[in-house]
Design a protein around this motif. Structure first.
Motif, PDB file in Angstrom:
ATOM      1  N   LEU A 125     -68.513  57.383  -5.530  1.00 42.02           N
ATOM      2  CA  LEU A 125     -68.463  56.548  -4.330  1.00 42.02           C
ATOM      3  C   LEU A 125     -69.663  55.610  -4.212  1.00 42.02           C
ATOM      4  O   LEU A 125     -69.641  54.700  -3.385  1.00 42.02           O
ATOM      5  CB  LEU A 125     -68.384  57.424  -3.074  1.00 42.02           C
ATOM      6  N   GLY A 126     -70.693  55.829  -4.995  1.00 43.33           N
ATOM      7  CA  GLY A 126     -71.886  54.998  -4.917  1.00 43.33           C
ATOM      8  C   GLY A 126     -73.070  55.685  -5.564  1.00 43.33           C
ATOM      9  O   GLY A 126     -72.950  56.792  -6.100  1.00 43.33           O
ATOM     10  N   PHE A 127     -74.211  55.016  -5.514  1.00 43.61           N
ATOM     11  CA  PHE A 127     -75.451  55.548  -6.092  1.00 43.61           C
ATOM     12  C   PHE A 127     -76.312  56.161  -4.997  1.00 43.61           C
ATOM     13  O   PHE A 127     -76.751  55.453  -4.078  1.00 43.61           O
ATOM     14  CB  PHE A 127     -76.272  54.437  -6.751  1.00 43.61           C
ATOM     15  N   ILE A 128     -76.568  57.440  -5.056  1.00 42.36           N
ATOM     16  CA  ILE A 128     -77.590  58.034  -4.202  1.00 42.36           C
ATOM     17  C   ILE A 128     -78.943  57.653  -4.800  1.00 42.36           C
ATOM     18  O   ILE A 128     -79.248  58.020  -5.939  1.00 42.36           O
ATOM     19  CB  ILE A 128     -77.449  59.558  -4.130  1.00 42.36           C
ATOM     20  N   THR A 129     -79.734  56.897  -4.055  1.00 42.57           N
ATOM     21  CA  THR A 129     -81.019  56.429  -4.584  1.00 42.57           C
ATOM     22  C   THR A 129     -82.215  57.170  -3.988  1.00 42.57           C
ATOM     23  O   THR A 129     -83.308  57.141  -4.565  1.00 42.57           O
ATOM     24  CB  THR A 129     -81.186  54.924  -4.352  1.00 42.57           C
ATOM     25  N   ALA A 130     -82.034  57.809  -2.837  1.00 45.78           N
ATOM     26  CA  ALA A 130     -83.113  58.593  -2.235  1.00 45.78           C
ATOM     27  C   ALA A 130     -82.502  59.550  -1.232  1.00 45.78           C
ATOM     28  O   ALA A 130     -81.368  59.364  -0.771  1.00 45.78           O
ATOM     29  CB  ALA A 130     -84.150  57.692  -1.550  1.00 45.78           C
TER      30      ALA A 130
END
Length: 472
Positions: free
Chosen positions: A205-210
């Protein structure tokens, strides 16, 4: 835009040295930890900031390029490995490895996705706090992957899994928009709790970046003990006794079969049987308790627990660690099981969860059924009995026979998973679905569940560019 122009545009975002195309450079990113899946990719790109991830996502969306998020590449279901088409871009977030802030008074920490789990644990300890997520791969796995698979580990019994340790997230969506949901709040009742969409979504669903992560007071005392138990039913009774006597101070309660212990003793240097002189039990329990009081008082309570368990026949022998080094030696017997199995050879692996009360019956019935279907099968069973999560792996002791046995995986999976689901369990407890169980899950999730999952995917990633071929 041709391929060279696309790569040049990526290089303008992250710098030329962070766009890898040479096969020798990309190879470590294209095979999973188990060596089961190997793919190819257009390139491997290594962004160093959330803004760079957003710019990469915008480029890929405009040009229809699939993206495979990747962290430490320690996953066990092929979820971070690209397919064989060579069309996807692997986006490795390991350079994003900064602890952005620690707030001991709020018991919270904000870390970027590329931070190793061990580095987050250490940062919390330096601040006088505990981040309790603990896995055998904690030195190399990264928090972005832990979040994407909703990792469990050995302390779920007391502290919960990764989802329960997450206060907020920063996420780059497939179209490059950034959602900043890093509020480190225990209470925020302002609509849908969006972070739960991304935890456990395996990068689809997307990039977890933090992430804003929940911390706890650092325990002052910890006691670790290794117990010989006659069977899993006795282990379940012992768990109930431990929880009644010690309450929430029971941090971990691990079940280990003798088969597992022998694999570790055979393949892992500097390991030994803690009860070698007095016991060769078919099953063992590794129990850890911790609290904020004195170690002497906690030790006395654990000793009393052991005496009661011995008297009740729930245990036949036990060894209590008398130092931190001894505790680490006991934990090494548990944490090296997967590595020992990998050295021993390939196997059919299952990561299942069941009601704790159903585990003894499952082990008996599934073992009998598998022995009838596959004479000579070796069952390597271990895991987090305290929260109902078993790692249930099948192989043949002889390498030649095992190579043939692996072809029986569909039939073996069906036997194991049908029995798990009949007991209201799950075919994936903490490893996720990835490629390994993508097709298998269709048999066990209802049409309504699958429709809802597809609707969420279509709403957030309508072009299907995020980690294609995984989960759904």
């Amino acid at each position: 835009m041709n391929d060279q122009d696309f790569l040049a545009a990526l290089a303008a975002v992250v710098g030329p040295t962070q766009v890898l195309t040479d096969p020798a450079d990309t190879a470590p990113y294209l095979t999973d930890w188990r060596g089961r899946y190997t793919g190819t990719a257009r390139a491997v790109v290594r962004p160093g900031s959330t803004g760079e991830v957003a710019d990469i996502a915008k480029l890929c969306t405009v040009h229809g390029v699939a993206m495979v998020p990747q962290g430490g590449n320690t996953g066990l279901c092929g979820g971070a490995t690209p397919d064989s088409s060579g069309a996807a871009l692997v986006v490795n977030l390991s350079r994003m490895n900064r602890i952005r802030r620690i707030d001991p008074a709020n018991l919270a920490l904000v870390a970027e996705a590329g931070c190793t789990l061990a580095s987050i644990q250490e940062a919390a300890r330096e601040a006088g706090c505990l981040f309790p997520l603990s896995l055998a791969s904690e030195g190399t796995c990264e928090i972005g992957g832990n979040l994407s698979t909703n990792a469990g580990g050995v302390q779920v019994l007391r502290y919960g899994n990764t989802r329960e340790l997450t206060l907020g997230l920063e996420v780059v969506l497939p179209d490059g928009r950034i959602w900043n949901g890093l509020r480190a709040l225990r209470k925020d009742n302002t609509g849908y709790d969006l972070k739960h969409l991304f935890v456990g979504a395996e990068g689809t669903l997307g990039f977890i970046t933090a992430a804003a992560l929940k911390l706890f007071p650092l325990p002052r005392a910890a006691v670790t003990t290794w117990l010989a138990v006659p069977d899993p039913a006795a282990a379940v009774r012992l768990l109930s006794r431990a929880q009644q006597r010690l309450g929430a101070r029971v941090t971990a309660f691990e079940l280990v079969s003798r088969v597992c212990l022998e694999l570790v003793l055979r393949h892992i240097p500097n390991t030994r049987d803690p009860l070698a002189e007095s016991s060769s039990s078919p099953w063992y329990v590794l129990l850890e308790a911790s609290d904020g009081g004195s170690e002497e008082a906690l030790m006395a309570e654990v000793e009393a627990l052991l005496e009661a368990a011995l008297e009740a026949g729930e245990a036949s022998d036990g060894a209590i660690a008398q130092s931190g080094d001894q505790a680490r030696q006991l934990w090494a017997l548990r944490e090296n099981i997967s590595e020992a199995q990998k050295i021993d050879g390939i196997s059919i692996k299952h990561d299942i969860s069941l009601p704790v009360s159903a585990i003894p019956g499952f082990l008996d019935a599934a073992g009998e059924e598998l022995a009838r279907a596959f004479p000579g099968v070796r069952i390597v069973a271990f895991g987090h009995l305290g929260d109902g999560n078993l790692h249930y792996n099948l192989s043949k002791p002889e390498a030649q026979a095992n190579a043939v046995f692996i072809d029986s995986q569909p039939e073996a999976n069906r036997l194991v998973h049908d029995r798990v689901v009949a007991l209201e369990g799950s075919i994936s407890a903490e490893h996720g679905l990835g490629q390994l169980k993508r097709e298998e899950i269709r048999r066990y999730k209802s049409a309504v569940e699958l429709d809802l999952m597809r609707a969420v995917k279509a709403a957030i990633d309508p072009a299907g560019l995020m980690n294609p071929g995984k989960v759904l």
